[in-house]
Enzyme design. Sequence first.
Site, PDB file in Angstrom:
ATOM      1  N   ASP A 174       0.754  -0.822  -0.110  1.00 54.67           N
ATOM      2  CA  ASP A 174      -0.407   0.071   0.420  1.00 54.67           C
ATOM      3  C   ASP A 174       0.535   1.111  -0.074  1.00 54.67           C
ATOM      4  O   ASP A 174       2.030   1.432   0.575  1.00 54.67           O
ATOM      5  CB  ASP A 174      -0.910   0.003   1.172  1.00 54.67           C
ATOM      6  CG  ASP A 174      -1.247   1.370   1.440  1.00 54.67           C
ATOM      7  OD1 ASP A 174      -2.706   1.184   0.298  1.00 54.67           O
ATOM      8  OD2 ASP A 174      -1.387   2.039   2.119  1.00 54.67           O
ATOM      9  N   LYS A 190      -7.521  -5.216  -4.660  1.00 52.91           N
ATOM     10  CA  LYS A 190      -5.867  -5.190  -4.893  1.00 52.91           C
ATOM     11  C   LYS A 190      -5.935  -6.892  -4.433  1.00 52.91           C
ATOM     12  O   LYS A 190      -4.296  -7.610  -4.895  1.00 52.91           O
ATOM     13  CB  LYS A 190      -5.811  -5.418  -3.075  1.00 52.91           C
ATOM     14  CG  LYS A 190      -6.270  -3.520  -3.369  1.00 52.91           C
ATOM     15  CD  LYS A 190      -5.424  -2.628  -2.178  1.00 52.91           C
ATOM     16  CE  LYS A 190      -5.592  -1.242  -1.813  1.00 52.91           C
ATOM     17  NZ  LYS A 190      -4.580  -0.904  -0.768  1.00 52.91           N
ATOM     18  N   ASP A 235      -2.089  -1.017   5.910  1.00 50.82           N
ATOM     19  CA  ASP A 235      -1.711   0.144   7.120  1.00 50.82           C
ATOM     20  C   ASP A 235      -3.579  -0.228   7.440  1.00 50.82           C
ATOM     21  O   ASP A 235      -3.426   0.430   8.616  1.00 50.82           O
ATOM     22  CB  ASP A 235      -1.388   0.760   7.065  1.00 50.82           C
ATOM     23  CG  ASP A 235      -1.678   2.472   6.513  1.00 50.82           C
ATOM     24  OD1 ASP A 235      -2.648   2.757   7.080  1.00 50.82           O
ATOM     25  OD2 ASP A 235      -2.924   1.697   4.953  1.00 50.82           O
ATOM     26  N   SER A 236      -4.344  -0.822   6.238  1.00 49.51           N
ATOM     27  CA  SER A 236      -5.554   0.187   6.903  1.00 49.51           C
ATOM     28  C   SER A 236      -6.545  -1.602   6.125  1.00 49.51           C
ATOM     29  O   SER A 236      -6.189  -2.217   5.898  1.00 49.51           O
ATOM     30  CB  SER A 236      -6.438   1.177   6.027  1.00 49.51           C
ATOM     31  OG  SER A 236      -6.468   1.455   5.176  1.00 49.51           O
TER      32      SER A 236
END
Length: 287
Positions: free
Chosen positions: A30, A214, A237-238
């Site tokens: 990311d 993704k 991260d999310s």
Amino acid sequence: MTDTLSLDGAPAPSPALRLPDRVGWAAFSDFDETYLAHAATPEQRAHLAALEEYLLTDAVRHGLLFGWVTGSSAASVREKMARCGARVLPHFVAGALGTELTFFPDGVARPDPEWRQVLRDSGFDRARVERAVERLARHGVELFPQDTGHRTEFLVNYYFRSLGDPRRDEQGLGLVRELAAEYGIGLNISRCNPATGDPADCYDVDFLPAVCGKRNVVRHLCARFGVDPERTLAFGDSGNDLEMLGAVRHGYLVANCTPEARDRFPRVSPHPHTQALLHAFRHHLGH
């Protein structure tokens, strides 16, 4: 080290990664608040520079294919690189949640024709998205368009504002999922991260081709380059990174990840941002 071009084709004095003759490893990261710290400290910039040097000197030796898989558009990525001090373009950028896939052979930005044909064949239609959003509004579920500044052909972004009650939020988002499935539209929902400039107390609601996302970008690239699934890494991260992390053998949340992501994925690096990537590369690939 050679000069490359920026994502929109304009000259830019950025080093280019050379594609390995034989890809042995593939790594997917990311971009926002994983690779790039938006409010970077001098220490974080130093970690970024160290990772860029590793990619320039060791990536080819280890046969590493490396790129960013991000919700940001390619044009937005270029702007953020310039603002935050990132110098080195990866081998590819899968922008706008993978609805754009660009490679940089010899430093020249070139969209991937195979992936673009996959998206065209998907039948994705923005008008169908608008009809679904109108139906949601009639059922009391309001979505607000995001002003990203960059219109993309295969991605439509909205916000859903939290109602302050997790149960009511899930009911509303559940209806979004139902209608997206009914209309044959791909969907990404994740809690917004204010660190990337998103509003607080909102969810990202992204409509895209059902073949996209993704996870599917990872599968497409691994198949294209014949990468052994055991030699794949990913970093995020999310919440919108979790499907990507689950699609590889070695998936990591960075230490600065959101609480939502930490609750839903077990492997969290002790290091934040690019420090996490560099540590993982050295562990799995070597110095």
